[in-house]
Design a protein around this motif. Structure first.
Motif: not given
Length: 452
Positions: A183-203
């Motif tokens: 379950i912990f490992a399955s929680n790590l896999l979506p980090f790649g997609i959720y990390g896209d929130i850093l894109l809002f730093g450009a604005f």
């Protein structure tokens, strides 16, 4: 050109939803299912925590450096050479995001809807669409997103009822029978997609109300966490983990199982017609962030001067990247989460410390203490925090004390979904309270604005 545009808090939340959620349809959800098995729908809680932390740090940067975006802040905090090096790393990271999205979408179209069309043609047409929006600003994308994302969200929530005749709770049982390590490992896999929130730093230069900006981003993150959890529940209840873990595009195949009547059995076309514009907005946000990052190196305010060369650069590099769908899935599921954790955690820690050292008082959005609105705001903040903590605690307690029986596992699942729903509602209440507080204080700007 960096126009002064207006985007309200609702548009901000829905943009976050588009950026984080729409990629799930072509992402490797089957990898998450393969790791988490029938408990893969618990895989969103840690990524949600992480995305909220990123949003909080971005809001602190907006408060400490009003009118500056993330790349300009790095030049100020680290100097010309070190800041430039970090910005180059971020530019490469945004390029990876764009390449994954462009190539992934092209392969998805070729395998599902356009099997006879060369992937090169699909990719070029998609990039030309990005280049057209690259001449505009974030406000245009936000207005288009207001049309499609709510409809996509509603249709995603309706999948349970549309697939009611195919759904079986037995495919999820026994709940929490998977090891906590999985379950912990399955929680790590979506980090790649959720990390896209850093894109809002450009604005960030567009944010004039940091607390409202953070509340809107948090609400958007929780929309994604709740929706994806429900989609995973539906996927596992209809197909089971054994089948879902072997499908390249499981959500698309899931929608194909809908048969309302004998003459209306292509519901996936309707879902696709709503998903594609929302996904395009996600790619456009990443592309605009790419252009802003390039423009920051020369203090170039007219960042659309780099639009055409950047577009053709993405065409060339995307054609060479990820020659097979399996390469795309493997990179997105296993490599990108590592990149996000290694890159963003040290960067966010440094930026947060630097922002706290240069923090200014936030007088733009404030609710007078002792008022009913302030008490409501505090209740919403604490309710959301307690509910998120309750989600994590439910998993731990369920694994420790649930005897793996069907009834106990079912109750654990209900409590988990209830806490997640309460967190979503509380985030909406927090956002609305801040917005109403701004209105009551007679701010001259429009409701919940953030300027680009």
């Amino acid at each position: 050109m960096i126009h002064k545009q207006v985007i309200n808090h609702r548009q901000t939340a829905w943009l976050v939803g588009s950026v984080l959620m729409t990629a799930m349809m072509i992402s490797s959800l089957h990898k998450i299912v393969a790791v988490g098995k029938m408990d893969a729908w618990f895989s969103q809680i840690l990524p949600v925590f992480f995305a909220i932390v990123v949003a909080f740090v971005l809001a602190e940067l907006s408060r400490a450096y009003p009118g500056k975006n993330l790349f300009e802040i790095l030049f100020i905090a680290c100097g010309k050479w070190v800041g430039g090096a970090i910005n180059l790393i971020l530019l490469a990271y945004i390029w990876i995001i764009l390449t994954l999205d462009i190539k992934g979408a092209s392969e998805f179209f070729r395998e599902t809807l356009l099997p006879r069309t060369p992937v090169e043609i699909i990719l070029i047409v998609f990039v030309l669409l990005m280049m057209y929006y690259g001449r505009t600003s974030l406000e245009v994308a936000a207005r288009v997103n207001e049309i499609y994302f709510p409809a996509y969200f509603v249709l995603s929530m309706m999948l349970y009822f549309l697939l009611g005749n195919e759904y079986s709770v037995e495919r999820l049982e026994p709940i929490l029978s998977t090891d906590m390590e999985r379950i912990f490992a399955s929680n790590l896999l979506p980090f790649g997609i959720y990390g896209d929130i850093l894109l809002f730093g450009a604005f960030l230069h567009a944010s004039t109300h940091p607390r409202l900006f953070f509340a809107a981003m948090k609400h958007g993150v929780l929309i994604v966490g709740f929706t994806v959890t429900m989609l995973m529940l539906i996927l596992l209840g209809v197909m089971g983990f054994a089948i879902a873990s072997r499908l390249n595009f499981p959500i698309f195949i899931l929608v194909q199982q809908i048969h309302v009547t004998d003459f209306l059995d292509r519901i996936e076309i309707i879902l696709f017609s709503l998903w594609f514009p929302a996904f395009t907005i996600k790619v456009i946000v990443a592309y605009l962030a790419f252009l802003v990052c390039i423009g920051s190196f020369g203090g170039q305010q007219h960042y659309n001067a780099f639009n055409v060369p950047s577009g053709w650069f993405l065409v060339a590099t995307s054609l060479l990247a990820f020659p097979r769908v399996q390469d795309f899935d493997t990179f997105l599921s296993y490599t990108l989460p590592i990149i996000v954790l290694v890159l963003q955690i040290p960067l966010l820690l440094f930026l947060y410390i630097h922002a706290r050292m240069n923090r200014k008082m936030d007088t733009q959005v404030s609710i007078p203490e002792g008022t009913k609105l302030y008490r409501f705001y505090r209740v919403m903040v604490w309710s959301g925090a307690i509910a998120l903590g309750g989600c994590a605690l439910t998993i731990v307690i369920g694994d420790l004390f649930v005897d793996k029986s069907a009834v106990a596992g079912f109750l654990t699942a209900i409590v988990y979904v209830f806490f997640l729903f309460i967190a979503l509602i509380a985030s909406y209440g927090e956002m609305q309270a801040l917005n109403h507080g701004k209105q009551k204080l007679g701010q001259a700007k429009k409701m919940g604005t953030f300027r680009q």
